[in-house]
Scaffold this motif. Structure first.
Motif, PDB file in Angstrom:
ATOM      1  N   UNK A 182      -6.066  -4.702  -0.233  1.00  0.00           N
ATOM      2  CA  UNK A 182      -4.886  -4.278  -0.977  1.00  0.00           C
ATOM      3  C   UNK A 182      -4.835  -2.777  -1.175  1.00  0.00           C
ATOM      4  N   UNK A 183      -5.972  -2.167  -1.530  1.00  0.00           N
ATOM      5  CA  UNK A 183      -6.009  -0.725  -1.756  1.00  0.00           C
ATOM      6  C   UNK A 183      -5.749   0.054  -0.463  1.00  0.00           C
ATOM      7  N   UNK A 184      -6.299  -0.445   0.651  1.00  0.00           N
ATOM      8  CA  UNK A 184      -6.094   0.220   1.940  1.00  0.00           C
ATOM      9  C   UNK A 184      -4.616   0.192   2.329  1.00  0.00           C
ATOM     10  N   UNK A 185      -3.986  -0.957   2.155  1.00  0.00           N
ATOM     11  CA  UNK A 185      -2.557  -1.067   2.498  1.00  0.00           C
ATOM     12  C   UNK A 185      -1.724  -0.158   1.598  1.00  0.00           C
ATOM     13  N   UNK A 186      -2.032  -0.135   0.301  1.00  0.00           N
ATOM     14  CA  UNK A 186      -1.293   0.739  -0.613  1.00  0.00           C
ATOM     15  C   UNK A 186      -1.448   2.207  -0.222  1.00  0.00           C
ATOM     16  N   UNK A 187      -2.653   2.604   0.157  1.00  0.00           N
ATOM     17  CA  UNK A 187      -2.898   3.994   0.561  1.00  0.00           C
ATOM     18  C   UNK A 187      -2.116   4.329   1.830  1.00  0.00           C
ATOM     19  N   UNK A 188      -2.165   3.464   2.822  1.00  0.00           N
ATOM     20  CA  UNK A 188      -1.430   3.710   4.069  1.00  0.00           C
ATOM     21  C   UNK A 188       0.065   3.799   3.812  1.00  0.00           C
ATOM     22  N   UNK A 189       0.585   2.877   3.010  1.00  0.00           N
ATOM     23  CA  UNK A 189       2.018   2.885   2.707  1.00  0.00           C
ATOM     24  C   UNK A 189       2.430   4.116   1.907  1.00  0.00           C
ATOM     25  N   UNK A 190       1.490   4.695   1.157  1.00  0.00           N
ATOM     26  CA  UNK A 190       1.781   5.904   0.382  1.00  0.00           C
ATOM     27  C   UNK A 190       1.756   7.146   1.262  1.00  0.00           C
TER      28      UNK A 190
END
Length: 337
Positions: A93-101
């Protein structure tokens, strides 16, 4: 009349020979089990023995297998980690949030994905470090620490996802997808990564001072301390190594579905521990086998694959089968001791 010690000597040699022979046979146990299960699977369904099915099984094994390699170090040192499934979910979840940011802020899709992948490894190592410090400095049992973080990690993922799923941006998903779906020489990328991690794990456990210290701590922690081994440091590094393995498995898993939800990584800890135990690693620590762990992970995946292909029992009972396997192997280890 010959002295008594001349009769005892052959008996002692014979006992040592028998012990070594039994150890070799026991070491081959997972291999024999895998071979038998493959023969049974081929007899039950002809599709089982195809190359495509084999690659599918190995690809699905890669995630749990990589985590199991890290778990092997932890269990060999006398520890346990019940949080790896929840840890993987939160990292995803954190990796996806970082990439999307990063993507909307001018970062290229390739750079965003690369940073996200590196972040997965760093986050895994940080979680492992936290476990190690709580266990060594806080003097809390590994079972209690990781049982607590099991709930913490999954709760935070659920909070970040607002009870739903965190989905990767489509443009990023297109760039990231080859990490899971691409092949090299006909072999999927996750299988190659699994192989590299297994080889590295085997070298570290069997050919380095760190690996010897891990086994020494699991055999007798107090003796290891008397031998000037920095037990706390080795334990922390062991949990960090497991965290990095969880990060590697997660960065391979994310492009498969392109999302993370509260059910991501569910029961991965059960599968990882089962693979380690089936592979011959002692539950009480002191003796571990990376080769056995790899075979154990493949064996469990093959069993699951056979159940899916043949419908002998409901697929919903796969976790029950793994649970029975853990109990049975633990019982046999106890009897052998």
């Amino acid at each position: 009349m010959p002295p008594a010690h001349t009769e005892a000597r052959p008996r002692g040699v014979a006992a040592q020979w028998a012990g070594r022979s039994w150890a070799r046979l026991h070491g081959l146990g997972p291999v024999v089990g895998l071979a038998l299960v493959c023969v049974i699977g081929t007899g039950l369904n002809s599709d089982f023995a195809t190359i495509d099915n084999a690659m599918n099984v190995l690809t699905r094994t890669a995630f749990i297998g990589i985590i199991a390699i890290g778990m092997c170090f932890v269990i060999t040192s006398g520890g346990i980690d019940l949080s790896v499934g929840s840890m993987a979910a939160l990292i995803a979840g954190c990796v996806i949030l970082l990439m999307n940011t990063l993507a909307p802020k001018g970062w290229s899709p390739v750079a965003s994905v690369a940073i996200g992948m590196a972040f997965a490894l760093v986050l895994g190592a940080a979680f492992g470090w936290a476990h190690g410090v709580l266990i060594t400095r806080g003097r809390i049992e590994p079972f209690i620490v990781t049982l607590g973080t099991l709930g913490i990690y999954r709760a935070y993922l659920t909070y970040f996802a607002d009870g739903g799923a965190i989905t990767l941006n489509n443009a990023l998903a297109d760039v990231y997808s080859p990490v899971y779906y691409a092949s090299l020489l006909g072999v999927p990328v996750p299988v190659w990564v699994f192989l590299v991690v297994a080889l590295a794990g085997g070298v570290i456990l069997n050919r380095t001072a760190f690996g010897r210290y891990v086994q020494a701590i699991g055999s007798n922690e107090q003796v290891a301390r008397y031998a000037a081994v920095n037990v706390d440091r080795i334990k922390v590094l062991t949990y960090m190594l497991l965290g990095v393995c969880v990060g590697i498995a997660t960065l391979l898993y994310v492009p498969r579905l392109g999302s993370a939800s509260p059910t991501t990584g569910l029961l991965w800890e059960l599968e990882a521990i089962a693979a380690v135990i089936v592979g011959g690693t002692a539950l009480k620590g002191g003796a571990g086998s990376i080769t056995g762990t790899v075979i154990g992970a493949v064996l469990l995946s093959v069993i699951s694959n056979i159940l899916n292909l043949t419908s002998i029992i409901s697929v919903y009972l796969n976790a029950a089968v793994q649970g029975f396997v853990i109990i049975a192997v633990a019982f046999m280890q106890r009897r052998r001791q």
